[in-house]
Design a protein around this motif. Structure first.
Motif, PDB file in Angstrom:
ATOM      1  N   GLU A  27       0.830  -1.215   0.000  1.00  0.00           N
ATOM      2  CA  GLU A  27       0.000   0.000   0.000  1.00  0.00           C
ATOM      3  C   GLU A  27       0.861   1.261   0.000  1.00  0.00           C
ATOM      4  O   GLU A  27       0.525   2.256  -0.636  1.00  0.00           O
ATOM      5  CB  GLU A  27      -0.925  -0.018   1.220  1.00  0.00           C
ATOM      6  CG  GLU A  27      -2.011   1.023   1.191  1.00  0.00           C
ATOM      7  CD  GLU A  27      -3.087   0.749   0.152  1.00  0.00           C
ATOM      8  OE1 GLU A  27      -3.561   1.746  -0.445  1.00  0.00           O
ATOM      9  OE2 GLU A  27      -3.454  -0.408  -0.081  1.00  0.00           O
ATOM     10  N   LYS A  28       1.987   1.221   0.703  1.00  0.00           N
ATOM     11  CA  LYS A  28       2.870   2.383   0.773  1.00  0.00           C
ATOM     12  C   LYS A  28       3.500   2.715  -0.581  1.00  0.00           C
ATOM     13  O   LYS A  28       3.995   3.822  -0.775  1.00  0.00           O
ATOM     14  CB  LYS A  28       3.966   2.160   1.804  1.00  0.00           C
ATOM     15  CG  LYS A  28       3.481   2.282   3.225  1.00  0.00           C
ATOM     16  CD  LYS A  28       4.609   2.085   4.207  1.00  0.00           C
ATOM     17  CE  LYS A  28       4.121   2.238   5.635  1.00  0.00           C
ATOM     18  NZ  LYS A  28       5.197   1.997   6.604  1.00  0.00           N
ATOM     19  N   MET A  29       3.481   1.763  -1.502  1.00  0.00           N
ATOM     20  CA  MET A  29       4.048   2.010  -2.827  1.00  0.00           C
ATOM     21  C   MET A  29       3.088   2.778  -3.729  1.00  0.00           C
ATOM     22  O   MET A  29       3.465   3.219  -4.806  1.00  0.00           O
ATOM     23  CB  MET A  29       4.465   0.689  -3.477  1.00  0.00           C
ATOM     24  CG  MET A  29       5.620   0.025  -2.744  1.00  0.00           C
ATOM     25  SD  MET A  29       6.076  -1.560  -3.463  1.00  0.00           S
ATOM     26  CE  MET A  29       6.869  -1.039  -4.974  1.00  0.00           C
ATOM     27  N   VAL A  30       1.853   2.915  -3.289  1.00  0.00           N
ATOM     28  CA  VAL A  30       0.859   3.651  -4.076  1.00  0.00           C
ATOM     29  C   VAL A  30       0.922   5.113  -3.665  1.00  0.00           C
ATOM     30  O   VAL A  30       0.634   5.469  -2.533  1.00  0.00           O
ATOM     31  CB  VAL A  30      -0.563   3.101  -3.835  1.00  0.00           C
ATOM     32  CG1 VAL A  30      -1.575   3.896  -4.653  1.00  0.00           C
ATOM     33  CG2 VAL A  30      -0.635   1.636  -4.187  1.00  0.00           C
ATOM     34  N   THR A  31       1.347   5.941  -4.590  1.00  0.00           N
ATOM     35  CA  THR A  31       1.420   7.370  -4.324  1.00  0.00           C
ATOM     36  C   THR A  31       0.378   8.092  -5.160  1.00  0.00           C
ATOM     37  O   THR A  31      -0.154   7.538  -6.128  1.00  0.00           O
ATOM     38  CB  THR A  31       2.816   7.922  -4.654  1.00  0.00           C
ATOM     39  OG1 THR A  31       3.092   7.671  -6.034  1.00  0.00           O
ATOM     40  CG2 THR A  31       3.878   7.268  -3.782  1.00  0.00           C
ATOM     41  N   GLY A  32       0.100   9.305  -4.775  1.00  0.00           N
ATOM     42  CA  GLY A  32      -0.897  10.065  -5.521  1.00  0.00           C
ATOM     43  C   GLY A  32      -0.912  11.505  -5.074  1.00  0.00           C
ATOM     44  O   GLY A  32       0.055  12.025  -4.516  1.00  0.00           O
ATOM     45  N   ILE A  33      -2.028  12.144  -5.273  1.00  0.00           N
ATOM     46  CA  ILE A  33      -2.211  13.548  -4.967  1.00  0.00           C
ATOM     47  C   ILE A  33      -2.093  13.748  -3.457  1.00  0.00           C
ATOM     48  O   ILE A  33      -2.774  13.084  -2.689  1.00  0.00           O
ATOM     49  CB  ILE A  33      -3.588  14.017  -5.460  1.00  0.00           C
ATOM     50  CG1 ILE A  33      -3.695  13.816  -6.977  1.00  0.00           C
ATOM     51  CG2 ILE A  33      -3.846  15.462  -5.072  1.00  0.00           C
ATOM     52  CD1 ILE A  33      -5.102  13.882  -7.503  1.00  0.00           C
ATOM     53  N   SER A  34      -1.229  14.678  -3.065  1.00  0.00           N
ATOM     54  CA  SER A  34      -1.036  14.902  -1.631  1.00  0.00           C
ATOM     55  C   SER A  34      -1.993  15.953  -1.070  1.00  0.00           C
ATOM     56  O   SER A  34      -2.242  15.979   0.136  1.00  0.00           O
ATOM     57  CB  SER A  34       0.412  15.305  -1.343  1.00  0.00           C
ATOM     58  OG  SER A  34       0.744  16.471  -2.052  1.00  0.00           O
ATOM     59  N   SER A  35      -2.528  16.810  -1.909  1.00  0.00           N
ATOM     60  CA  SER A  35      -3.478  17.824  -1.433  1.00  0.00           C
ATOM     61  C   SER A  35      -4.757  17.133  -0.972  1.00  0.00           C
ATOM     62  O   SER A  35      -5.249  16.224  -1.638  1.00  0.00           O
ATOM     63  CB  SER A  35      -3.820  18.814  -2.544  1.00  0.00           C
ATOM     64  OG  SER A  35      -2.663  19.482  -2.988  1.00  0.00           O
ATOM     65  N   PRO A  36      -5.323  17.555   0.155  1.00  0.00           N
ATOM     66  CA  PRO A  36      -6.555  16.927   0.631  1.00  0.00           C
ATOM     67  C   PRO A  36      -7.718  17.150  -0.327  1.00  0.00           C
ATOM     68  O   PRO A  36      -7.755  18.137  -1.056  1.00  0.00           O
ATOM     69  CB  PRO A  36      -6.810  17.583   1.983  1.00  0.00           C
ATOM     70  CG  PRO A  36      -5.924  18.763   2.053  1.00  0.00           C
ATOM     71  CD  PRO A  36      -4.849  18.609   1.028  1.00  0.00           C
ATOM     72  N   VAL A  37      -8.660  16.232  -0.297  1.00  0.00           N
ATOM     73  CA  VAL A  37      -9.787  16.288  -1.226  1.00  0.00           C
ATOM     74  C   VAL A  37     -10.661  17.517  -0.982  1.00  0.00           C
ATOM     75  O   VAL A  37     -11.314  17.995  -1.908  1.00  0.00           O
ATOM     76  CB  VAL A  37     -10.638  14.992  -1.151  1.00  0.00           C
ATOM     77  CG1 VAL A  37     -11.368  14.884   0.178  1.00  0.00           C
ATOM     78  CG2 VAL A  37     -11.602  14.894  -2.313  1.00  0.00           C
ATOM     79  N   ASP A  38     -10.671  18.054   0.238  1.00  0.00           N
ATOM     80  CA  ASP A  38     -11.520  19.215   0.495  1.00  0.00           C
ATOM     81  C   ASP A  38     -10.852  20.545   0.129  1.00  0.00           C
ATOM     82  O   ASP A  38     -11.454  21.606   0.275  1.00  0.00           O
ATOM     83  CB  ASP A  38     -12.005  19.235   1.945  1.00  0.00           C
ATOM     84  CG  ASP A  38     -10.880  19.238   2.953  1.00  0.00           C
ATOM     85  OD1 ASP A  38      -9.701  19.156   2.543  1.00  0.00           O
ATOM     86  OD2 ASP A  38     -11.179  19.312   4.160  1.00  0.00           O
ATOM     87  N   SER A  39      -9.615  20.488  -0.382  1.00  0.00           N
ATOM     88  CA  SER A  39      -8.982  21.708  -0.898  1.00  0.00           C
ATOM     89  C   SER A  39      -9.342  21.851  -2.378  1.00  0.00           C
ATOM     90  O   SER A  39      -9.626  20.866  -3.058  1.00  0.00           O
ATOM     91  CB  SER A  39      -7.465  21.642  -0.732  1.00  0.00           C
ATOM     92  OG  SER A  39      -6.902  20.705  -1.624  1.00  0.00           O
ATOM     93  N   ASP A  40      -9.329  23.069  -2.879  1.00  0.00           N
ATOM     94  CA  ASP A  40      -9.670  23.302  -4.289  1.00  0.00           C
ATOM     95  C   ASP A  40      -8.722  22.526  -5.208  1.00  0.00           C
ATOM     96  O   ASP A  40      -9.160  21.886  -6.165  1.00  0.00           O
ATOM     97  CB  ASP A  40      -9.614  24.792  -4.625  1.00  0.00           C
ATOM     98  CG  ASP A  40     -10.736  25.578  -3.958  1.00  0.00           C
ATOM     99  OD1 ASP A  40     -11.744  24.966  -3.544  1.00  0.00           O
ATOM    100  OD2 ASP A  40     -10.594  26.813  -3.841  1.00  0.00           O
ATOM    101  N   ARG A  41      -7.444  22.601  -4.903  1.00  0.00           N
ATOM    102  CA  ARG A  41      -6.447  21.927  -5.730  1.00  0.00           C
ATOM    103  C   ARG A  41      -6.623  20.406  -5.692  1.00  0.00           C
ATOM    104  O   ARG A  41      -6.578  19.723  -6.717  1.00  0.00           O
ATOM    105  CB  ARG A  41      -5.060  22.312  -5.242  1.00  0.00           C
ATOM    106  CG  ARG A  41      -3.947  21.701  -6.019  1.00  0.00           C
ATOM    107  CD  ARG A  41      -2.609  22.120  -5.467  1.00  0.00           C
ATOM    108  NE  ARG A  41      -1.545  21.438  -6.169  1.00  0.00           N
ATOM    109  CZ  ARG A  41      -0.374  21.936  -6.386  1.00  0.00           C
ATOM    110  NH1 ARG A  41      -0.072  23.147  -5.963  1.00  0.00           N
ATOM    111  NH2 ARG A  41       0.539  21.254  -7.019  1.00  0.00           N
TER     112      ARG A  41
END
Length: 194
Positions: A27-41
């Motif tokens: 699971e730790k090998m799966v990376t992705g978007i670090s910005s939280p989902v509730d932020s616009d970005r």
């Protein structure tokens, strides 16, 4: 795989079953978007990723995101922000799709061109165990070259099949740790540089 740890933790040892540690390491090998989902970005990036392919729409469907196309377009145009429950579902859909998209890459990385992957196995934490009950355990490093095992491990991780991950962990331990293999049924962690 209880092995010789018939009543794990009875004397104060801390750790997790090897199969869980294996799943966590994958699971730790799966990376992705670090910005939280509730932020616009973070929201915009997740929506772009999910709407870029049919697989993304399928992931949203699996996560329970059921909105009209007009509503989805309003989200994409940043005219309307999804409700909190839909934000959570969009985040779940995003990570589900990321896991599915990286599964083939994980297998390739773990195969490492036929060279396999060196696995670092950290034994259970015995710092709270009285000296007379402690086992003589040390970190172990093994190179797992059985390519079929990595395919099985990634597939079991994707299906969240702990029974299969347990069988895989037992096979890794038996094949690479010799007669001491049962002592690593539970571990503090495992890791690799794949």
């Amino acid at each position: 795989m209880a092995g010789r740890w018939m009543d794990f933790g009875h004397f104060g040892a801390r750790g997790a079953p090897g199969c869980e540690a294996l799943g966590i390491a994958l699971e730790k090998m799966v990376t992705g978007i670090s910005s939280p989902v509730d932020s616009d970005r973070g929201l915009a990036a997740r929506l772009r990723y999910l709407t870029a392919s049919d697989a993304g729409y399928e992931a949203m469907d699996r996560a329970g995101v059921h909105v009209r196309p007009r509503q989805l377009m309003a989200w994409l145009a940043e005219e309307v922000k999804p409700r909190k429950d839909n934000l959570a579902r969009l985040d779940a859909a995003y990570w589900d799709l990321r896991r599915r998209n990286v599964a083939a890459d994980l297998k390739r990385r773990l195969h490492n061109g036929g060279r396999g992957t060196r696995v670092e196995i950290n034994p259970v934490d015995q710092s709270r165990v009285k000296r007379r009950h402690q086992r003589d355990l040390s970190s172990r490093s093994v190179n797992v070259r059985d390519l079929g095992i990595w395919d099985r491990a990634v597939d079991a991780w994707m299906e969240e099949d702990l029974h299969e991950l347990d069988a895989i962990w037992e096979q890794i331990c038996q094949d690479h740790l010799g007669t001491d293999w049962e002592a690593y049924a539970y571990v503090s962690s495992i890791g690799w540089a794949a």
